[in-house]
Write a protein that holds these residues in place. Structure first.
Motif, PDB file in Angstrom:
ATOM      1  N   GLU A  55     -52.312 -37.481 -46.757  1.00  0.00           N
ATOM      2  CA  GLU A  55     -52.960 -38.043 -45.572  1.00  0.00           C
ATOM      3  C   GLU A  55     -53.183 -37.029 -44.445  1.00  0.00           C
ATOM      4  O   GLU A  55     -52.223 -36.512 -43.875  1.00  0.00           O
ATOM      5  N   HIS A  56     -54.449 -36.751 -44.144  1.00  0.00           N
ATOM      6  CA  HIS A  56     -54.832 -35.861 -43.039  1.00  0.00           C
ATOM      7  C   HIS A  56     -54.105 -34.513 -43.085  1.00  0.00           C
ATOM      8  O   HIS A  56     -53.831 -33.923 -42.037  1.00  0.00           O
ATOM      9  N   SER A  57     -53.794 -34.037 -44.285  1.00  0.00           N
ATOM     10  CA  SER A  57     -53.025 -32.793 -44.438  1.00  0.00           C
ATOM     11  C   SER A  57     -53.587 -31.954 -45.576  1.00  0.00           C
ATOM     12  O   SER A  57     -52.951 -31.779 -46.621  1.00  0.00           O
ATOM     13  N   PRO A  58     -54.792 -31.386 -45.396  1.00  0.00           N
ATOM     14  CA  PRO A  58     -55.398 -30.607 -46.471  1.00  0.00           C
ATOM     15  C   PRO A  58     -54.597 -29.369 -46.881  1.00  0.00           C
ATOM     16  O   PRO A  58     -54.787 -28.838 -47.974  1.00  0.00           O
ATOM     17  N   TRP A  59     -53.678 -28.939 -46.031  1.00  0.00           N
ATOM     18  CA  TRP A  59     -52.859 -27.776 -46.365  1.00  0.00           C
ATOM     19  C   TRP A  59     -52.073 -28.005 -47.664  1.00  0.00           C
ATOM     20  O   TRP A  59     -51.786 -27.046 -48.382  1.00  0.00           O
ATOM     21  N   VAL A  60     -51.745 -29.254 -47.966  1.00  0.00           N
ATOM     22  CA  VAL A  60     -50.983 -29.538 -49.187  1.00  0.00           C
ATOM     23  C   VAL A  60     -51.829 -29.177 -50.409  1.00  0.00           C
ATOM     24  O   VAL A  60     -51.352 -28.497 -51.321  1.00  0.00           O
ATOM     25  N   ALA A  61     -53.076 -29.598 -50.426  1.00  0.00           N
ATOM     26  CA  ALA A  61     -53.972 -29.259 -51.542  1.00  0.00           C
ATOM     27  C   ALA A  61     -54.219 -27.754 -51.596  1.00  0.00           C
ATOM     28  O   ALA A  61     -54.264 -27.158 -52.679  1.00  0.00           O
ATOM     29  N   ARG A  62     -54.368 -27.140 -50.423  1.00  0.00           N
ATOM     30  CA  ARG A  62     -54.589 -25.682 -50.368  1.00  0.00           C
ATOM     31  C   ARG A  62     -53.427 -24.948 -51.032  1.00  0.00           C
ATOM     32  O   ARG A  62     -53.623 -24.002 -51.792  1.00  0.00           O
ATOM     33  N   GLU A  63     -52.200 -25.391 -50.748  1.00  0.00           N
ATOM     34  CA  GLU A  63     -51.020 -24.780 -51.368  1.00  0.00           C
ATOM     35  C   GLU A  63     -50.913 -25.136 -52.850  1.00  0.00           C
ATOM     36  O   GLU A  63     -50.594 -24.285 -53.671  1.00  0.00           O
TER      37      GLU A  63
END
Length: 165
Positions: A24-32
């Motif tokens: 949720e509203h945290s694209p950094w997780v997918a980036r990592e």
């Protein structure tokens, strides 16, 4: 649905476009998580998202938890959150049920400093309220760990909805 081989073939930006909203509203997780590609299967992809969250510092983890909406809120939700909450009946609460959710949301946030997280897919409003009432009495560290575990369940469900086994 997309196959795991197609997931592995996505450019970094296309991966982010396809899965940046899973947490949720945290694209950094997918980036990592994408740095762990190639994935051999969907479960390995899900594990990469969890690994990204677990490896993050506490401030990033707290921001991720706080990015989630209150349950049964009247606020604007993401498409995934709206669908998930509707599936649990949270879009059709009685006035009494809505008042109970509102009271528990406020009490929980007051106790812990972050919203109550519950992966609602497959649950009923009664199951959620029961869990809410129990968890509001937990210690903060237990609830922080529990919130992260629920976030992981949420993106598991979302990835399972998008990626074939």
């Amino acid at each position: 649905m997309i196959t795991i081989s197609s997931v592995n073939a996505l450019s970094p930006q296309a991966f982010l476009d396809a899965f940046g909203d899973v947490a949720e509203h945290s694209p950094w997780v997918a980036r990592e998580a994408q740095s762990f590609r190639p994935f051999h299967n969907r479960d390995q992809m899900i594990a990469a998202f969890e690994r990204a969250i677990r490896a993050a510092n506490r401030d990033a983890q707290l921001a991720l938890i706080c990015a989630h909406p209150d349950l049964a809120t009247k606020a604007k939700l993401t498409q995934d959150s709206s669908r998930e909450q509707a599936g649990a009946g949270l879009d059709s609460l009685t006035e009494e049920e809505f008042a109970r959710f509102s009271e528990l949301n406020a009490r929980y946030k007051s106790c812990f400093g972050f919203p109550f997280i519950f992966a609602v897919k497959g649950a009923t409003k009664h199951m959620i309220l029961e869990s809410f009432a129990v968890r509001v009495g937990n210690e903060r560290e237990a609830e922080f760990a529990g919130a992260l575990a629920q976030v992981c369940r949420i993106f598991r469900f979302r990835i399972e909805d998008r990626v074939s086994p």
